[in-house]
Design an enzyme around this catalytic site. Structure first.
Site, mmCIF file in Angstrom:
data_model
loop_
_atom_site.group_PDB
_atom_site.id
_atom_site.type_symbol
_atom_site.label_atom_id
_atom_site.label_comp_id
_atom_site.label_asym_id
_atom_site.label_seq_id
_atom_site.Cartn_x
_atom_site.Cartn_y
_atom_site.Cartn_z
ATOM 1 N N GLU A 202 35.430 39.901 50.610
ATOM 2 C CA GLU A 202 34.357 39.463 50.116
ATOM 3 C C GLU A 202 34.889 38.027 49.905
ATOM 4 O O GLU A 202 35.515 37.498 48.964
ATOM 5 C CB GLU A 202 33.988 39.930 48.805
ATOM 6 N N LYS B 110 45.912 41.972 41.476
ATOM 7 C CA LYS B 110 46.722 40.941 41.587
ATOM 8 C C LYS B 110 45.690 39.775 41.294
ATOM 9 O O LYS B 110 44.714 39.312 41.801
ATOM 10 C CB LYS B 110 47.428 40.605 42.879
ATOM 11 N N GLU C 135 32.430 24.795 52.591
ATOM 12 C CA GLU C 135 32.270 25.349 50.963
ATOM 13 C C GLU C 135 33.016 24.328 50.189
ATOM 14 O O GLU C 135 34.506 24.091 50.035
ATOM 15 C CB GLU C 135 33.099 26.747 50.754
ATOM 16 N N CYS D 185 30.705 32.212 44.445
ATOM 17 C CA CYS D 185 30.746 32.422 46.009
ATOM 18 C C CYS D 185 29.376 32.233 46.677
ATOM 19 O O CYS D 185 29.045 31.638 47.765
ATOM 20 C CB CYS D 185 31.353 33.778 46.245
#
Ligand code: NAD
Length: 479
Positions: A248, A174, A387, A284
């Site tokens: 992750e 996906k 973040e 990331c």
């Protein structure tokens, strides 16, 4: 019908109820193509196709599966330029990176996964006594759902699908709604490679088709690369069926510069190798917190500014461009909102803070943010704890190793960390004491195959590898 289609059961098909969604070129803000907006019916069809293909694919000898994976590797080499250009146009990651780094790396990764097909069928033998034998066998989970983000679709697709397939699972990928095109195009190419249903691809919104997939009882394993919030939502949605997961997730990685470091290498490492180039900080592992010893504070900031201001922000398809735009209007607004947060919190702007047409005047509709650095003495600020996922870093001074370690670990995240020092003892102490999945010493953002890549705390758990897509069964044999 959308310009691109899902891959389900070996066929390229539109979303079951015909819905489509736009894909926007982030460098210009213009719609450039359309993709399927899939929903629960498409999730159902993909799971049914993957379940049907599983018995044959999983029973195939490991070397048979390796044959298919090597074909994918060849296909990446043949279509590298086309796939790199599609991805760059779709998500703004510069062509320099997609073409020169990502695509060549993917050919190698599928070769590596082909070589690891045998690892997935190895077990242990344990002598339990003169007349008894124990053994283990590894088995695939069945249907593996791989949910990927928008910042490096082909790389993340490969890091999951190659190992899941090598282990004998059938797979549903996906891709992210903001950038699905390179993966959907890959689906067109891979439809010719795999038997029907072995690999399926469905695009659409996370809370729609993504949610339907993770709830489905026919799914045996979930692997997500994405945000912490999505990891939490998937955990809740799949709780009833207790699926094994690999997560992750996000990060707020510290990059720590000590006075004995090679300061020019460190400045490169905390700018272009970390947060300001390629994906414009939408990485990331971005070293978004730069911890600098007070004795070298001014010098490191000056070097950092010089490098950051030499970057070329422009059309990402141009090979001369060294930094691209933010992926979408939504993410752009989020990054810009953090510039306001930084100001309100009293952080001091060193450079950057420019947005939109101020940055690239001839691409006025694009989602541009210039490389931006703030300083503060307070790691508790929101810009130090949350973040941002853009080219916005914050520098924090420290005086002692203990202080640097405490600041580095004072984060809800634990994905990666960087150290710049020539002191081997200090390097080993920090490797031991930093709470993060990866520690880089005198380098940053290297993720070579063969080493685990994952996080701790809110950065997730587990990592993608061939064994991560298998479970062990025990057998005890009385002779
Ligand atoms: P996201 O979490 O919004 O989306 C990731 C994927 O999850 C997308 O495909 C999305 O459609 C899907 N999704 C969203 N909600 C879902 C739901 N309820 N059920 C099922 N699927 C759902 O992340 P993003 O904005 O695409 O990517 C940025 C995030 O990804 C950042 O937090 C970044 O740190 C993280 N990331 C982590 C790594 C890593 O390896 N640790 C690598 C790249 C990006």
């Amino acid at each position: 019908m959308a310009d691109y289609r899902n891959l389900i059961g070996g066929k390229l098909v539109p979303a079951a109820d015909g819905k489509t969604m736009n894909s926007v070129n982030p460098a210009t803000g213009e719609v450039w193509t359309t993709i399927p907006a899939s929903g629960p019916k498409d999730a159902e069809a993909a799971v049914a196709a993957a379940q049907e293909a599983f018995p044959h694919w999983s029973a195939m000898p490991a070397l048979g599966r390796a044959y298919f994976l090597r074909k994918v590797s060849e296909l990446f080499a043949q279509h590298a330029e086309e796939l790199a250009r599609l991805e760059t146009r779709d998500n703004g990651r510069i062509l320099r990176d997609t073409l020169k780094k990502d695509l060549p790396g993917m050919s190698h990764l599928w070769q590596l996964a082909a070589g690891q097909c045998l690892d997935a069928v190895k077990g242990d033998t344990v002598i339990l006594g003169p007349d008894a034998l124990g053994m283990t066998r590894r088995e695939p989970y069945g249907v593996a759902v791989c949910i990927i983000p928008w910042n490096s679709p082909i790389s993340t697709f490969s890091a999951k699908a190659a190992f899941a397939l090598a282990a004998g699972n059938t797979v549903i990928v996906k891709p992210a709604e903001q950038a699905s095109v390179s993966v959907l195009r890959l689906g067109e190419l891979l439809a010719e490679v795999f038997p029907p249903g072995v690999l399926n691809i469905v695009s659409g919104m996370g809370e729609d088709v993504g949610d339907a997939l993770v709830r489905h009882r026919g799914v045996g394993k979930i692997s997500l690369t994405g945000s912490t919030v999505t990891g939490q939502a998937i955990t809740r949605a799949s709780a009833d069926s207790l699926k094994p997961m690999t997560f992750e997730l996000g990060g707020k990685s510290p990059n720590i510069v000590f006075p004995d470091a090679d300061l020019e290498a460190a400045a490169q490492g905390i700018t272009v190798n970390s947060i300001f180039t390629g994906n414009a900080g939408q990485v990331c592992v971005a070293g978004s917190r730069i911890l600098i010893h007070r004795s070298i504070w001014d010098e490191v900031l000056e070097r950092t500014q010089r490098i950051a201001e030499s970057l070329i922000l422009d059309e990402p398809l141009d090979l001369a461009t060294t930094m691209g735009p933010i992926v979408s209007a939504g993410q752009y607004e989020r990054v810009v909102s953090y510039l306001e947060v930084a100001e309100k919190e009293g952080a001091e702007l060193v450079f950057g803070g420019r947005t939109g047409a101020e940055v690239v005047p001839h691409l006025p509709g694009g989602y541009w943010v210039s490389p931006t650095l703030y300083t503060t003495g307070d790691n508790g600020l929101r810009i130090c704890q949350e973040e941002i996922f853009g080219p916005v870093a914050v520098a924090i001074p420290f005086d002692t190793d203990e202080e640097a370690l405490a600041i580095a670990n004072d984060s809800p995240y634990g994905l990666a960390a960087g150290l710049w020092t020539r002191d081997l003892g200090r390097a080993h102490r920090f490797i031991r004491d930093l709470r993060s999945g990866t520690v880089w010493v005198n380098t940053f953002r290297q993720m070579p195959p063969g080493l685990p890549f994952g996080g701790v705390k809110d950065s997730g758990y587990g990592h993608d590898s061939v064994l991560a897509y298998t479970r062990e069964k025990a057998a005890i044999i009385q002779i």
